[in-house]
Design an enzyme around this catalytic site. Sequence first.
Site, mmCIF file in Angstrom:
data_model
loop_
_atom_site.group_PDB
_atom_site.id
_atom_site.type_symbol
_atom_site.label_atom_id
_atom_site.label_comp_id
_atom_site.label_asym_id
_atom_site.label_seq_id
_atom_site.Cartn_x
_atom_site.Cartn_y
_atom_site.Cartn_z
ATOM 1 N N VAL A 146 0.763 -1.314 0.001
ATOM 2 C CA VAL A 146 -0.044 -0.055 -0.116
ATOM 3 C C VAL A 146 0.877 1.324 -0.036
ATOM 4 O O VAL A 146 0.616 2.055 -0.834
ATOM 5 C CB VAL A 146 -1.006 -0.067 1.142
ATOM 6 C CG1 VAL A 146 -1.737 1.271 1.384
ATOM 7 C CG2 VAL A 146 -1.954 -1.145 1.274
ATOM 8 N N LYS A 159 15.382 -2.676 3.265
ATOM 9 C CA LYS A 159 14.370 -2.555 2.389
ATOM 10 C C LYS A 159 14.659 -1.151 1.705
ATOM 11 O O LYS A 159 14.533 -1.258 0.430
ATOM 12 C CB LYS A 159 13.186 -2.458 3.215
ATOM 13 C CG LYS A 159 11.835 -2.817 2.356
ATOM 14 C CD LYS A 159 10.597 -3.251 3.630
ATOM 15 C CE LYS A 159 9.260 -3.215 2.782
ATOM 16 N NZ LYS A 159 8.342 -3.326 3.777
ATOM 17 N N GLU A 175 -7.565 2.339 1.335
ATOM 18 C CA GLU A 175 -7.296 1.846 -0.018
ATOM 19 C C GLU A 175 -8.057 0.696 -0.231
ATOM 20 O O GLU A 175 -8.578 -0.035 0.559
ATOM 21 C CB GLU A 175 -5.868 1.556 0.206
ATOM 22 C CG GLU A 175 -5.357 0.379 1.082
ATOM 23 C CD GLU A 175 -5.547 -1.014 0.500
ATOM 24 O OE1 GLU A 175 -5.761 -1.201 -0.546
ATOM 25 O OE2 GLU A 175 -5.541 -1.809 1.426
ATOM 26 N N GLU A 179 -3.791 -6.319 -5.166
ATOM 27 C CA GLU A 179 -2.477 -7.058 -5.703
ATOM 28 C C GLU A 179 -2.486 -7.385 -6.976
ATOM 29 O O GLU A 179 -3.481 -8.003 -7.560
ATOM 30 C CB GLU A 179 -1.868 -7.950 -4.756
ATOM 31 C CG GLU A 179 -1.901 -7.395 -3.554
ATOM 32 C CD GLU A 179 -1.436 -8.602 -2.339
ATOM 33 O OE1 GLU A 179 -1.028 -9.616 -2.819
ATOM 34 O OE2 GLU A 179 -1.509 -8.276 -0.998
ATOM 35 N N LYS A 208 -14.523 0.528 4.511
ATOM 36 C CA LYS A 208 -13.294 -0.399 3.751
ATOM 37 C C LYS A 208 -13.798 -1.971 4.162
ATOM 38 O O LYS A 208 -13.631 -2.801 3.374
ATOM 39 C CB LYS A 208 -12.038 -0.004 4.441
ATOM 40 C CG LYS A 208 -10.716 -1.264 4.392
ATOM 41 C CD LYS A 208 -10.694 -1.376 2.738
ATOM 42 C CE LYS A 208 -9.861 -2.548 2.461
ATOM 43 N NZ LYS A 208 -8.375 -2.332 2.293
ATOM 44 N N PHE A 260 -16.497 -10.954 -9.369
ATOM 45 C CA PHE A 260 -16.292 -11.533 -8.142
ATOM 46 C C PHE A 260 -17.152 -12.779 -8.104
ATOM 47 O O PHE A 260 -17.749 -13.135 -7.004
ATOM 48 C CB PHE A 260 -16.290 -10.612 -7.098
ATOM 49 C CG PHE A 260 -15.121 -10.250 -6.843
ATOM 50 C CD1 PHE A 260 -14.473 -9.153 -7.630
ATOM 51 C CD2 PHE A 260 -14.508 -10.404 -5.562
ATOM 52 C CE1 PHE A 260 -13.229 -8.795 -7.435
ATOM 53 C CE2 PHE A 260 -13.052 -10.016 -5.285
ATOM 54 C CZ PHE A 260 -12.513 -8.995 -6.204
ATOM 55 N N CYS A 279 -5.885 -9.549 2.593
ATOM 56 C CA CYS A 279 -6.907 -8.542 3.008
ATOM 57 C C CYS A 279 -8.061 -9.204 3.398
ATOM 58 O O CYS A 279 -8.547 -9.217 4.344
ATOM 59 C CB CYS A 279 -7.258 -7.688 1.823
ATOM 60 S SG CYS A 279 -5.918 -6.343 1.411
ATOM 61 N N ARG A 312 0.159 -14.937 1.443
ATOM 62 C CA ARG A 312 -0.588 -15.110 2.573
ATOM 63 C C ARG A 312 -2.039 -15.745 2.432
ATOM 64 O O ARG A 312 -2.761 -15.492 1.584
ATOM 65 C CB ARG A 312 -0.810 -13.660 3.155
ATOM 66 C CG ARG A 312 0.440 -13.154 3.783
ATOM 67 C CD ARG A 312 0.294 -11.720 4.207
ATOM 68 N NE ARG A 312 0.704 -10.942 2.966
ATOM 69 C CZ ARG A 312 0.581 -9.502 3.130
ATOM 70 N NH1 ARG A 312 0.471 -9.053 4.181
ATOM 71 N NH2 ARG A 312 1.102 -8.744 2.056
HETATM 72 C C1 UDX Z 1 -8.479 -7.311 -2.265
HETATM 73 C C2 UDX Z 1 -9.821 -6.291 -2.830
HETATM 74 O O1 UDX Z 1 -10.253 -6.656 -4.090
HETATM 75 C C3 UDX Z 1 -9.180 -5.074 -2.551
HETATM 76 O O2 UDX Z 1 -10.162 -3.853 -3.084
HETATM 77 C C4 UDX Z 1 -8.650 -4.661 -1.266
HETATM 78 O O3 UDX Z 1 -7.887 -3.518 -1.054
HETATM 79 C C5 UDX Z 1 -7.694 -5.817 -0.854
HETATM 80 O O4 UDX Z 1 -8.184 -6.983 -0.948
HETATM 81 P P1 UDX Z 1 -6.592 -8.612 -3.333
HETATM 82 O O5 UDX Z 1 -6.432 -9.212 -1.910
HETATM 83 O O6 UDX Z 1 -5.301 -8.025 -3.715
HETATM 84 O O7 UDX Z 1 -7.626 -7.369 -3.349
HETATM 85 O O8 UDX Z 1 -7.223 -9.655 -4.225
HETATM 86 P P2 UDX Z 1 -8.528 -9.928 -5.057
HETATM 87 O O9 UDX Z 1 -8.235 -9.801 -6.728
HETATM 88 O O10 UDX Z 1 -9.866 -9.206 -4.653
HETATM 89 O O11 UDX Z 1 -8.823 -11.369 -4.709
HETATM 90 C C6 UDX Z 1 -8.875 -11.710 -3.449
HETATM 91 C C7 UDX Z 1 -9.153 -13.411 -3.535
HETATM 92 O O12 UDX Z 1 -10.552 -13.654 -3.816
HETATM 93 C C8 UDX Z 1 -8.227 -14.178 -4.345
HETATM 94 O O13 UDX Z 1 -7.790 -15.315 -3.575
HETATM 95 C C9 UDX Z 1 -9.006 -14.679 -5.509
HETATM 96 O O14 UDX Z 1 -8.718 -15.861 -6.237
HETATM 97 C C10 UDX Z 1 -10.226 -14.863 -4.992
HETATM 98 N N1 UDX Z 1 -11.293 -14.551 -6.102
HETATM 99 C C11 UDX Z 1 -11.536 -13.250 -6.567
HETATM 100 C C12 UDX Z 1 -12.260 -15.619 -6.262
HETATM 101 O O15 UDX Z 1 -12.164 -16.726 -5.858
HETATM 102 N N2 UDX Z 1 -13.228 -15.250 -7.220
HETATM 103 C C13 UDX Z 1 -13.528 -14.090 -7.783
HETATM 104 O O16 UDX Z 1 -14.389 -13.964 -8.242
HETATM 105 C C14 UDX Z 1 -12.876 -13.161 -7.405
#
Ligand code: UDX
Length: 462
Positions: free
Chosen positions: A36, A60, A176, A180, A233, A278, A289, A357
């Site tokens: 972030v 770092k 935020e 990722e 959030k 999603f 997250c 993670r």
């Molecule tokens: C998420 C949120 O999208 C972001 O807005 C927040 O700030 C942080 O958390 P991130 O953890 O980077 O972001 O990944 P994301 O792309 O959202 O996917 C999260 C998890 O859900 C992954 O394990 C992904 O494989 C899973 N996922 C996502 C599904 O299994 N199916 C989907 O349709 C979408």
Amino acid sequence: MVLQCLAPMLGGFQPHHPARDVKYHMKITMIGTGYVGLVSGACFADFGHDVVCVDKDAGKIAAIESGRMPIYEPGLDQLVGSNAAAGRLTFTTDVAAGVKGADAIFIAVGTPSRRGDGHADLSYVYAAAREIVEALDAPAVIVTKSTVPVGTGDEVERIARELRPDLDIQVVSNPEFLREGAAIGDFKRPDRVVVGTTGSERAIAVMSQIYRPLSLNQAPLMFTGRRTAELIKYAANAFLATKITFINEMADLCEAVGAQVQDVARGIGLDNRIGSKFLHAGPGYGGSCFPKDTLALVKTGQDYDTPVRIVETVVQVNDLRKRAMGRKIVKALGGDARGRTVALLGLTFKPNTDDMRDAPSIAIVQALEDAGAKVVAYDPEGMAVAAPMMPGVTMVGDAYEAAQGADALVLVTEWDIFRALDLKRLAASMAQKVLVDLRNIYPAAEAAEAGFALTRVGSQVA
Ligand code: UDX
């Protein structure tokens, strides 16, 4: 506490007339150079602001300065390099030097789940807040960017008042929403920017100026109360985690009744009220997250005696699902995995990251090893991080090497490099032609043509 919705600016950024002492060009300090902090800092610099990134970890900072990023994020090295070269982005380990003359100081340090009770561990946030306010030499706005539970801004404000009653320090929440792997695009073209304040005109003006460059991208800048912003959030992440978990349970039902989950997702997602995003069924959500934030929201609900029962269930269902994927693989092997070799494609929780993670692969490996299988794996970016977490797994150089002599090939993470593999070549090198596609990316006809017995998520394959 009365919460106000201050000047909501939905539907497009509207220029805010700055208070007399607010400039257009801002000096920003970012505390913490994780996903972030580093992405936000580099993007703010790319907008033309002056940004100082601060991190305690000297190694770092030295690595970043020499062009080595602490995380894998597409485009980040270039963005950091060009803005550092232009002199807009600098780095230091010294908080006091970093905050000097800053208009706004963003706190972007980690908030891991506290061991034992699942609450977010805020010790890094409060320690950063103390150091910042002690070092301040002029009025400033402190912004919590890390995901922090409702009321954290109040505590940061209390710390500021206690340590520096002499200074006008405003505390703002600006959560935020970066994904990722897509973080730079998400930062520059956000669906919305949420800013929570307690009504200070100065804080609103500073935040408006900081995000003014986003007006070009038509990003709605939404001002609200500070506690509301903090909750937004958690509510956003919990809702998205719920959406994924819902379609995952529909996938199980589809398998039981002979329906197709991808068509169910499309059939419901075309309804605008639901939306198509999603709704990809898979092995369960992971990452830095969703697992942490859903758990923290559950704890907050319990603390306030207002349980969020839907989210409690989502957390449980998702945890059980990851391990259930291991059993699904054993079933595809005919019910007995002892002495068999299982090849995993992808280990990270999703593509385009090296983040392990809460990745479903961890529970899958555990379940397979418990069932007596030997596991080999390939991941384009995650193996260095994954290897110490799964010492029994043999890491190999590519998908074809992984498949060599294996009894089952399992697609765990849908990296692009796995999307157009030569299935015939893979099948030809395997001991048994078993393919388990946990992300539903391989066409059933192509798998069949290669001689694979295919198992998918949310549909029976004839
Ligand atoms: C998420 C949120 O999208 C972001 O807005 C927040 O700030 C942080 O958390 P991130 O953890 O980077 O972001 O990944 P994301 O792309 O959202 O996917 C999260 C998890 O859900 C992954 O394990 C992904 O494989 C899973 N996922 C996502 C599904 O299994 N199916 C989907 O349709 C979408």
